[in-house]
Scaffold this motif. Structure first.
Motif, PDB file in Angstrom:
ATOM      1  N   UNK A 178      19.810   4.681 -29.540  1.00 43.97           N
ATOM      2  CA  UNK A 178      20.814   3.917 -30.266  1.00 43.97           C
ATOM      3  C   UNK A 178      22.240   4.348 -30.019  1.00 43.97           C
ATOM      4  N   UNK A 179      22.980   4.491 -31.112  1.00 46.56           N
ATOM      5  CA  UNK A 179      24.406   4.795 -31.023  1.00 46.56           C
ATOM      6  C   UNK A 179      24.678   6.202 -30.503  1.00 46.56           C
ATOM      7  N   UNK A 180      23.651   7.058 -30.459  1.00 50.62           N
ATOM      8  CA  UNK A 180      23.850   8.434 -30.032  1.00 50.62           C
ATOM      9  C   UNK A 180      23.983   8.541 -28.505  1.00 50.62           C
ATOM     10  N   UNK A 181      23.463   7.581 -27.780  1.00 48.32           N
ATOM     11  CA  UNK A 181      23.399   7.648 -26.315  1.00 48.32           C
ATOM     12  C   UNK A 181      24.755   7.920 -25.654  1.00 48.32           C
ATOM     13  N   UNK A 182      25.825   7.180 -25.981  1.00 46.34           N
ATOM     14  CA  UNK A 182      27.108   7.452 -25.322  1.00 46.34           C
ATOM     15  C   UNK A 182      27.643   8.849 -25.613  1.00 46.34           C
ATOM     16  N   UNK A 183      27.437   9.340 -26.836  1.00 48.50           N
ATOM     17  CA  UNK A 183      27.937  10.669 -27.187  1.00 48.50           C
ATOM     18  C   UNK A 183      27.201  11.752 -26.408  1.00 48.50           C
ATOM     19  N   UNK A 197      16.835  12.282 -16.521  1.00 44.84           N
ATOM     20  CA  UNK A 197      16.098  11.115 -17.005  1.00 44.84           C
ATOM     21  C   UNK A 197      14.606  11.417 -16.952  1.00 44.84           C
ATOM     22  N   UNK A 198      13.841  10.824 -17.859  1.00 41.16           N
ATOM     23  CA  UNK A 198      12.407  11.109 -17.906  1.00 41.16           C
ATOM     24  C   UNK A 198      11.611   9.817 -18.046  1.00 41.16           C
ATOM     25  N   UNK A 199      10.389   9.870 -17.553  1.00 37.42           N
ATOM     26  CA  UNK A 199       9.420   8.801 -17.785  1.00 37.42           C
ATOM     27  C   UNK A 199       8.260   9.414 -18.558  1.00 37.42           C
ATOM     28  N   UNK A 200       8.005   8.887 -19.742  1.00 34.91           N
ATOM     29  CA  UNK A 200       6.918   9.381 -20.589  1.00 34.91           C
ATOM     30  C   UNK A 200       6.175   8.190 -21.182  1.00 34.91           C
ATOM     31  N   UNK A 201       5.212   8.488 -22.040  1.00 34.98           N
ATOM     32  CA  UNK A 201       4.507   7.432 -22.769  1.00 34.98           C
ATOM     33  C   UNK A 201       5.512   6.612 -23.574  1.00 34.98           C
ATOM     34  N   UNK A 202       5.182   5.366 -23.784  1.00 38.40           N
ATOM     35  CA  UNK A 202       6.063   4.474 -24.529  1.00 38.40           C
ATOM     36  C   UNK A 202       5.535   4.253 -25.943  1.00 38.40           C
ATOM     37  N   UNK A 203       6.453   3.952 -26.859  1.00 40.01           N
ATOM     38  CA  UNK A 203       6.109   3.514 -28.218  1.00 40.01           C
ATOM     39  C   UNK A 203       5.391   4.570 -29.052  1.00 40.01           C
ATOM     40  N   UNK A 204       5.630   5.852 -28.765  1.00 41.28           N
ATOM     41  CA  UNK A 204       5.139   6.928 -29.616  1.00 41.28           C
ATOM     42  C   UNK A 204       6.326   7.532 -30.361  1.00 41.28           C
ATOM     43  N   UNK A 205       6.098   8.193 -31.497  1.00 40.31           N
ATOM     44  CA  UNK A 205       7.224   8.818 -32.203  1.00 40.31           C
ATOM     45  C   UNK A 205       7.983   9.825 -31.341  1.00 40.31           C
ATOM     46  N   UNK A 207       8.184   9.615 -27.981  1.00 40.97           N
ATOM     47  CA  UNK A 207       8.521   9.030 -26.685  1.00 40.97           C
ATOM     48  C   UNK A 207      10.009   9.192 -26.383  1.00 40.97           C
ATOM     49  N   UNK A 208      10.289   9.549 -25.141  1.00 45.57           N
ATOM     50  CA  UNK A 208      11.671   9.651 -24.696  1.00 45.57           C
ATOM     51  C   UNK A 208      12.114   8.325 -24.090  1.00 45.57           C
ATOM     52  N   UNK A 209      13.285   7.817 -24.459  1.00 41.10           N
ATOM     53  CA  UNK A 209      13.770   6.573 -23.850  1.00 41.10           C
ATOM     54  C   UNK A 209      13.954   6.761 -22.347  1.00 41.10           C
ATOM     55  N   UNK A 210      13.609   5.758 -21.539  1.00 33.52           N
ATOM     56  CA  UNK A 210      13.753   5.872 -20.082  1.00 33.52           C
ATOM     57  C   UNK A 210      15.196   5.631 -19.645  1.00 33.52           C
ATOM     58  N   UNK A 211      16.105   6.333 -20.270  1.00 35.19           N
ATOM     59  CA  UNK A 211      17.527   6.163 -20.005  1.00 35.19           C
ATOM     60  C   UNK A 211      17.904   7.041 -18.816  1.00 35.19           C
ATOM     61  N   UNK A 212      18.679   6.496 -17.884  1.00 38.61           N
ATOM     62  CA  UNK A 212      19.026   7.235 -16.667  1.00 38.61           C
ATOM     63  C   UNK A 212      20.541   7.244 -16.466  1.00 38.61           C
ATOM     64  N   UNK A 213      21.246   8.093 -17.216  1.00 36.51           N
ATOM     65  CA  UNK A 213      22.701   8.154 -17.083  1.00 36.51           C
ATOM     66  C   UNK A 213      23.130   9.011 -15.893  1.00 36.51           C
ATOM     67  N   UNK A 214      24.338   8.810 -15.455  1.00 32.48           N
ATOM     68  CA  UNK A 214      24.945   9.685 -14.451  1.00 32.48           C
ATOM     69  C   UNK A 214      26.069  10.447 -15.139  1.00 32.48           C
ATOM     70  N   UNK A 215      25.943  11.750 -15.193  1.00 31.73           N
ATOM     71  CA  UNK A 215      26.954  12.566 -15.872  1.00 31.73           C
ATOM     72  C   UNK A 215      27.656  13.536 -14.930  1.00 31.73           C
ATOM     73  N   UNK A 220      21.661  13.688  -9.696  1.00 33.83           N
ATOM     74  CA  UNK A 220      20.881  13.051 -10.755  1.00 33.83           C
ATOM     75  C   UNK A 220      19.440  13.524 -10.610  1.00 33.83           C
ATOM     76  N   UNK A 221      18.731  13.649 -11.725  1.00 37.14           N
ATOM     77  CA  UNK A 221      17.353  14.122 -11.720  1.00 37.14           C
ATOM     78  C   UNK A 221      16.507  13.191 -12.585  1.00 37.14           C
ATOM     79  N   UNK A 222      15.337  12.813 -12.056  1.00 41.26           N
ATOM     80  CA  UNK A 222      14.361  12.035 -12.826  1.00 41.26           C
ATOM     81  C   UNK A 222      13.044  12.794 -12.787  1.00 41.26           C
TER      82      UNK A 222
END
Length: 311
Positions: A178-183, A197-205, A207-215, A220-222
């Motif tokens: 949500x709103x925390x992502x940009x911060x 960035x990570x790929x994990x199971x979906x829809x679990x408490x 679960x990590x969002x599959x967000x792939x930012x460049x900082x 970059x690492x996935x």
């Protein structure tokens, strides 16, 4: 377009060794690493999370791999605030760990952490000198939830690792929700830290969002952890047991290429266990990305498939 390097999160995983992927005559410590490095250009060294590595070990890693091969090294557990067994430390530091109560980079246990950082830095120096160090991965525990105190802890780690190649993987999903992502992205960019960035199971408490930012422009690492329904709750074998389908990997191809357009290098690493599932997934991802896969890798998978402190 940056280089895309694909590999696995370990070359010594017991399930991989037992799978038969390593041929006869290449199953000792030296043979395994040389065999792996003939087939992939990057690997994550995760043993350094469980115990402090030695200078001799990283020197041997450098000697046994070719020019251009790189290691992403996982930071020792105590440096990232994970619970750590006393026997994971050198014998002379175990009494100090027994007296330690909680992560406190600037407080009563600063002396212990000073010594751990010094030894960790010394141990990885051979990789730096040989040009084999990709990044140091700081995987923070799920207990590190977003907030000022946690941000201060991450900043303290970065300060101690000033000048290191530094990558961060958060294990609490709220860092990227949500709103925390940009911060969160802004925090890592300010620290010159690569967001993992990570790929994990979906829809679990958990679960990590599959967000792939460049900082960072540099890297970059996935990391692909698999999509087990036991992610975040089961044993290591249960949580990471998954065989990726081609469709699951294909969905990541445009994201990985997008990262490569904005960085100098992308590391794509597979952490899904179960026999040789990780190396087979890595080979498939390389093919989907259009990389040339060595003949030896195709043959093997068919049947069983910087700057550093003090510089």
């Amino acid at each position: 377009m940056g280089d895309i390097l694909v590999g696995t999160c370990s070359w010594t995983d017991r399930a991989l060794v037992a799978s038969g992927w390593y041929p006869r005559g290449r199953r000792d410590a030296e043979g395994r690493l040389r065999f792996y490095a003939e087939r992939f250009p990057v690997v994550e060294a995760d043993s350094s999370y469980y115990a402090l590595p030695s200078e001799r070990t990283s020197r041997l890693w450098a000697e046994r791999t070719p020019d251009g091969f790189v290691f992403d090294v996982k930071a020792f557990s105590l440096l990232t605030g994970h619970p750590t067994r006393p026997d994971a430390l050198p014998a002379d530091l175990r009494p100090a760990l027994a007296r330690r109560r909680a992560p406190d980079p600037g407080g009563r246990d600063a002396g212990l952490l000073d010594e751990l950082w010094a030894r960790f830095t010394e141990a990885l120096a051979p990789l730096r000198r040989a040009g084999r160090l990709g990044t140091v991965l700081f995987q923070f525990p799920p207990s590190l939830t977003p907030g000022p105190r946690s941000e201060a802890f991450v900043r303290a780690c970065r300060e101690r690792a000033r000048g290191w190649p530094f990558a961060v993987e958060f294990r609490h999903p709220d860092w990227w929700r949500g709103d925390r992502e940009p911060a969160t992205a802004a925090l890592l960019a300010d620290l010159d830290a690569t967001a993992v960035a990570v790929d994990t199971a979906r829809d679990l408490p958990t679960s990590m969002p599959p967000f792939a930012p460049v900082t960072t422009r540099r890297l970059a690492v996935v990391r692909f952890h698999g999509r087990s329904p036991h992610w975040g709750t089961g044993s290591k074998e249960e949580a990471y047991r998954h065989t990726y389908t081609e469709g699951e990997l294909a969905a990541w191809v445009p994201r990985v290429r997008g990262l490569a357009e904005r960085t100098e290098q992308v590391h794509v690493l597979f952490n899904n266990c179960c026999a040789d599932a990780a190396v087979r997934a890595a080979e498939t991802m390389r093919r989907l990305l259009g990389e040339e896969v060595p003949h030896q890798l195709r043959h093997a998978c068919m049947p069983l498939p910087g700057l550093w402190p003090g510089d």
